[in-house]
Design a protein around this motif. Structure first.
Motif, mmCIF file in Angstrom:
data_model
loop_
_atom_site.group_PDB
_atom_site.id
_atom_site.type_symbol
_atom_site.label_atom_id
_atom_site.label_comp_id
_atom_site.label_asym_id
_atom_site.label_seq_id
_atom_site.Cartn_x
_atom_site.Cartn_y
_atom_site.Cartn_z
ATOM 1 N N SER A 248 0.803 -1.224 0.000
ATOM 2 C CA SER A 248 0.000 0.000 0.000
ATOM 3 C C SER A 248 0.836 1.274 0.000
ATOM 4 O O SER A 248 0.310 2.353 0.253
ATOM 5 C CB SER A 248 -0.939 0.017 1.217
ATOM 6 O OG SER A 248 -0.205 -0.100 2.422
ATOM 7 N N GLY A 249 2.130 1.166 -0.303
ATOM 8 C CA GLY A 249 2.966 2.355 -0.384
ATOM 9 C C GLY A 249 2.577 3.221 -1.573
ATOM 10 O O GLY A 249 2.075 2.717 -2.587
ATOM 11 N N PRO A 250 2.766 4.532 -1.478
ATOM 12 C CA PRO A 250 2.409 5.432 -2.580
ATOM 13 C C PRO A 250 3.088 5.027 -3.882
ATOM 14 O O PRO A 250 4.299 4.819 -3.928
ATOM 15 C CB PRO A 250 2.926 6.795 -2.094
ATOM 16 C CG PRO A 250 2.950 6.682 -0.603
ATOM 17 C CD PRO A 250 3.334 5.262 -0.324
ATOM 18 N N GLY A 251 2.280 4.891 -4.933
ATOM 19 C CA GLY A 251 2.816 4.582 -6.250
ATOM 20 C C GLY A 251 3.021 3.108 -6.538
ATOM 21 O O GLY A 251 3.366 2.745 -7.665
ATOM 22 N N THR A 252 2.797 2.240 -5.552
ATOM 23 C CA THR A 252 3.036 0.811 -5.789
ATOM 24 C C THR A 252 2.079 0.228 -6.827
ATOM 25 O O THR A 252 2.396 -0.765 -7.482
ATOM 26 C CB THR A 252 2.918 0.004 -4.485
ATOM 27 O OG1 THR A 252 1.658 0.297 -3.858
ATOM 28 C CG2 THR A 252 4.052 0.356 -3.531
ATOM 29 N N GLY A 253 0.925 0.849 -6.986
ATOM 30 C CA GLY A 253 -0.033 0.352 -7.975
ATOM 31 C C GLY A 253 0.158 0.942 -9.360
ATOM 32 O O GLY A 253 -0.608 0.626 -10.279
ATOM 33 N N ALA A 254 1.157 1.768 -9.546
ATOM 34 C CA ALA A 254 1.366 2.432 -10.842
ATOM 35 C C ALA A 254 1.513 1.416 -11.960
ATOM 36 O O ALA A 254 2.207 0.416 -11.817
ATOM 37 C CB ALA A 254 2.608 3.318 -10.775
ATOM 38 N N SER A 255 0.816 1.676 -13.065
ATOM 39 C CA SER A 255 0.882 0.815 -14.260
ATOM 40 C C SER A 255 0.630 -0.644 -13.931
ATOM 41 O O SER A 255 1.434 -1.520 -14.241
ATOM 42 C CB SER A 255 2.231 0.995 -14.978
ATOM 43 O OG SER A 255 2.297 2.259 -15.587
ATOM 44 N N GLY A 256 -0.489 -0.894 -13.294
ATOM 45 C CA GLY A 256 -0.874 -2.265 -12.992
ATOM 46 C C GLY A 256 0.036 -2.943 -11.987
ATOM 47 O O GLY A 256 0.130 -4.164 -11.960
ATOM 48 N N GLY A 257 0.699 -2.128 -11.139
ATOM 49 C CA GLY A 257 1.576 -2.688 -10.115
ATOM 50 C C GLY A 257 3.033 -2.725 -10.500
ATOM 51 O O GLY A 257 3.863 -3.215 -9.727
ATOM 52 N N LEU A 258 3.374 -2.200 -11.676
ATOM 53 C CA LEU A 258 4.782 -2.130 -12.063
ATOM 54 C C LEU A 258 5.592 -1.389 -11.006
ATOM 55 O O LEU A 258 6.748 -1.728 -10.739
ATOM 56 C CB LEU A 258 4.919 -1.436 -13.420
ATOM 57 C CG LEU A 258 6.340 -1.188 -13.931
ATOM 58 C CD1 LEU A 258 7.068 -2.501 -14.192
ATOM 59 C CD2 LEU A 258 6.304 -0.322 -15.195
ATOM 60 N N GLY A 259 4.974 -0.381 -10.383
ATOM 61 C CA GLY A 259 5.661 0.369 -9.345
ATOM 62 C C GLY A 259 6.159 -0.521 -8.228
ATOM 63 O O GLY A 259 7.294 -0.375 -7.754
ATOM 64 N N ALA A 260 5.334 -1.468 -7.797
ATOM 65 C CA ALA A 260 5.734 -2.380 -6.724
ATOM 66 C C ALA A 260 6.881 -3.271 -7.164
ATOM 67 O O ALA A 260 7.834 -3.499 -6.407
ATOM 68 C CB ALA A 260 4.538 -3.224 -6.280
#
Length: 397
Positions: A248-260
């Protein structure tokens, strides 16, 4: 009154690039204010057009390479090498974007970010010291699993078999073997320009918020959500730096979770506008404007959550500049975007989506002209005494 107009739009997804939108708006402005100085600032949010825009802004170039597209075929993709020569910009949409997924193949349980990892490897081959990954306009929901596979990680099920591509398989993930990860990753600064409001898991997790836009059914949304929960757990246990919140960190869901996925490799997830707009000198250009015109495909309650018109309006208001926002559609909350003084839809009459997409440039130009004529007319009206909010004009009898 209006001698300098800054035109700072985003692109209209699957219709107009930011550059094309800026040109269309400028054409409308010129119909009304032929002598005005128009400063075009097409804005990118990490999605489509990011690599090209930053290459142009810095005197860099695009590097074209073959890579694996979102549905598994080989496509011609690209990344940017900025003018400094030490920074590459990998635009995930250029290799895993929704526009690259045929409408009859839009299954976010199957699409992959494998090509993103391939572009990162290609950038490493050039010896860069910094890689900036732009997130946006994705057609995937695999948590960045494909990118990690391309970079050398092995994703294994309970029997030790390699997982296939796609978010649907993440529910079966049992273990990650990171020993084959490209060792050069430790030698570069990996930055991710993303929307910090997007998180991987939970009620506002990326599968629930964006899965339906990518073709997921309600059942698939829940399956993808469960798979990403498992992905966050295993990725944290087997790969990530301690105390990294991949769920749940900021941006972890970016682009379908690519951020994570990239955060697990040590990437820094940064608010996209803080990273991207520094190359465009936007604040100084807004400060000199008499009017700021921004635009995006949809203006609604989601706009303040990291969308271009909200960011433009926020920065323009720091300099006291008026802001007009144009949009393909006006949804709930469109009139409540902070900093936007007026907004208008570009459709003059109901029409089919396919027609609107084809005619987007023409419609945007015409809508700009209509809005500017109203602004000019308002400026010519004689000054009237202010009417308080509790007063009503006399009715006509």
């Amino acid at each position: 009154m209006l001698t300098r107009v800054v035109v700072a739009p985003s692109g209209f997804k699957e219709s107009l690039s930011a550059e094309a939108a800026a040109d269309a708006i400028a054409a409308g402005v010129r119909r009304v204010l032929p002598d005005a100085e128009i400063d075009l600032v097409p804005l990118v949010d990490g999605g489509e057009g990011t690599a090209l825009a930053l290459a142009a802004a810095t005197g860099g170039r695009l590097v074209t390479v073959p890579a694996t597209g979102p549905v598994g075929d080989t496509i011609g993709a690209h990344f940017a090498l900025l003018g400094s020569g030490d920074t590459a910009v990998v635009e995930m949409a250029a290799v895993a974007g929704l526009s690259l997924v045929p409408r009859d193949l839009r299954d976010p349980g199957a699409t992959t970010t494998y090509g993103v990892g391939e572009l990162i490897r290609s950038a490493l081959d050039l010896g860069v010291r910094r890689i900036l990954v732009g997130c946006g306009d994705s057609g995937t929901s695999d948590g960045g699993a494909g990118a990690l596979q391309a970079l050398g990680a092995r994703l294994l099920d309970e029997e030790g078999r390699e997982l296939p591509h796609g978010g649907a398989a993440l529910a079966r993930l049992h273990r990650i073997d990171p020993r084959g990860l490209d060792s050069r990753l430790a030698e570069v600064e990996l930055l991710v320009a993303c929307n910090p409001y997007n998180v991987l898991c939970g009620e506002r997790g990326v599968a629930r918020v964006f899965g339906p836009q990518k073709g997921a059914t309600p059942v698939q949304v829940e399956e993808l959500s469960a798979g990403l929960e498992n992905w966050a757990f295993v990725l944290t246990r087997d790969v990530a730096v301690p105390d990294t919140d991949l769920r749940s960190g900021p941006g972890t869901g970016a682009s379908g979770g690519l951020g994570a996925g990239l955060a697990a490799l040590g990437a820094r997830l940064l608010p996209r506008f803080d990273v991207l707009l520094n190359h465009l000198d936007l604040d100084a250009r807004l400060a000199r404007a008499d009017l700021v015109v921004t635009a995006e495909g949809a203006l609604d309650h989601q706009t303040p959550r990291g969308k271009v018109p909200a960011e433009v309006a926020r920065r323009a208001k720091l300099h006291g500049r008026p802001v007009l926002a144009l949009a393909g559609t006006l949804g709930e909350g469109a009139h409540e975007v902070p900093g936007v003084d007026a907004c208008s839809g570009i459709l003059p009459a109901p029409m089919a989506l396919a027609e609107a997409l084809i005619r987007a440039s023409e419609l945007l130009t015409d809508a700009t002209e209509r809005a500017l004529r109203m602004i000019v007319l308002g400026a010519r009206l004689p000054a009237q005494a202010e009417v308080s909010g509790t007063q009503r004009p006399s009715s006509v009898r």
